[in-house]
Design an enzyme around this catalytic site. Structure first.
Site, mmCIF file in Angstrom:
data_model
loop_
_atom_site.group_PDB
_atom_site.id
_atom_site.type_symbol
_atom_site.label_atom_id
_atom_site.label_comp_id
_atom_site.label_asym_id
_atom_site.label_seq_id
_atom_site.Cartn_x
_atom_site.Cartn_y
_atom_site.Cartn_z
ATOM 1 C CB SER A 29 49.934 3.989 4.549
ATOM 2 O OG SER A 29 49.290 3.470 5.678
ATOM 3 C CB CYS A 30 44.886 6.859 4.480
ATOM 4 S SG CYS A 30 44.187 5.585 5.545
ATOM 5 C CG LEU A 31 45.937 8.943 -1.916
ATOM 6 C CD1 LEU A 31 47.362 9.461 -1.723
ATOM 7 C CD2 LEU A 31 45.855 8.172 -3.230
#
Lengths: 162, 213
Positions: A29-31
């Site tokens: 879910s990090c970018l």
């Protein structure tokens, strides 16, 4: 010529000049935020975790947040000789890894993507390409020589270039 | 390493060694009950091994815990509500996940190379049963209420699987407490982990219970 490979860790960022490869492994879910000047071949990658600095204000590490990551990458690129008007952006990540977390739960991945797009727009940085959302983890590799961003997943052998 | 990573979150969290021992003890108790539940599902002995407690910045999630963020793992994730809001994650290296479902369905070891949707449901159910055992023992001990959500499964890179449970807590705090217990079945070097990430409310209850406030 073999390029030097530099790992960008969670909550970290790196800016590099030609020839280098920047790599972040296992983005859920990090970018992964990539800014790149295609003429001077200067690029940066941040592995941001949460949408807005305003919401957490952990001043020990502003790279943790999507919006501050973009500001910091942008300034560092320009300091290294990139021309601001030429800088393009690419985004990868922001997945929702656990499918059951449907309506009513916070989709952090989605919020990260929105925060990035909003901040890029505000800074007038063109979003060249993206591979975001979905339910798969990604490994993201930026080749400073070409500006190509290669994306790998575990589910298939397929490799995508954005 | 980036320079931000030298922050001592243990100091910020203000936990003494005795308090960290209390967290480990909680992990031992919860995981022992979960291992018993897992043993009876698989009809063989699963032992808990080492429990450790970590207080880390959310950006350090991949550094200390289990190695390479590109390793393929299966994670069963449950949000825990009732008293406070916590996260519980059961993690298995992918190879061990296959052994686990083969054993669960009484297939010869090594039959599976991929997970079918039936295997995936079984993993969620295993996660759910173990989580209930883990949480019940804690709830009884601390005299609080804890319920797990329905389980969610992700089969992917370790880094990606860890991110949601950690970030969900990271939305609220800068550091995170992770109580990690490894369980093993010696014969096949089967390995798995429980990660319990309590919020401050349960952490305080634990300290009160062990009188180490």
């Amino acid at each position: 010529m073999t390029s030097k490979e530099i790992f960008v860790e969670v909550g970290g960022h790196r800016v590099a000049t030609n020839p280098t490869v920047l790599k972040s492994v296992g983005i859920g879910s990090c970018l992964s935020i990539i800014l790149y000047d295609p003429v001077n071949r200067i690029g940066g990658m941040a592995h941001a975790m949460l949408p807005y600095y305003e919401e957490g204000r952990d001043s020990h590490n502003p790279i943790k947040y999507v919006d501050t990551s973009i500001y910091i990458l942008l300034d560092e690129l320009v300091n290294k000789g990139a021309i601001r008007e030429r800088i393009i952006a690419k985004l990868a990540g922001g997945a929702q890894m656990f499918a059951f977390l449907g309506a009513g739960t916070m989709n952090i991945g989605e919020r990260n993507i929105k925060a990035a797009k909003k901040t890029l727009k505000k800074e007038k940085i063109r979003l060249r390409s993206e591979d975001v959302g979905g339910d798969r983890g990604r490994t993201v590799i930026l080749d400073i020589v070409t500006g190509d961003v290669t994306i790998k997943t575990v589910s298939r052998d397929e490799v995508m270039i954005i | 390493m980036n320079e931000a990573k030298s922050i001592d979150y243990e100091k910020i969290a203000n936990l003494t060694d005795i308090q960290k021992d209390a967290l480990r003890e909680i992990g031992n108790i919860g995981a022992a009950h979960a291992a018993t539940a897992l043993s009876s599902m698989l009809k063989e002995t699963i032992m808990i091994d080492v429990t450790s407690s970590h207080i880390i910045g959310i950006e350090d999630m991949q550094n200390e815990l289990f190695g390479d963020p590109s390793d393929k793992v299966a994670g069963v994730f449950m949000q825990v509500t009732g008293s406070g809001k916590h996260n519980l994650l059961m993690l298995f290296p992918f190879e061990n996940t296959l052994q686990l479902v083969d054993k669960f369905f009484n297939r010869p070891m090594g039959t599976s190379t991929e997970l079918s949707s039936r295997d995936e449901s079984a993993l969620c159910e295993i996660g759910n049963v173990c989580a209930c055992a883990y949480l019940n023992s804690l709830a009884n001990l601390l005299d609080i209420t804890l319920f797990p959500s329905i389980p969610g499964l992700a089969v992917d890179m370790l880094g990606a699987v860890l991110q949601y449970p950690v970030l969900e807590i990271g939305m609220r705090t800068d550091y995170i407490v992770i109580i990690q217990t490894e369980f093993i079945r010696d014969a096949d070097r089967f390995k798995g982990y429980f990660l319990f990430m309590p919020d401050d409310e349960v952490k305080d209850q634990i300290m009160k219970k062990f009188k180490v406030v």
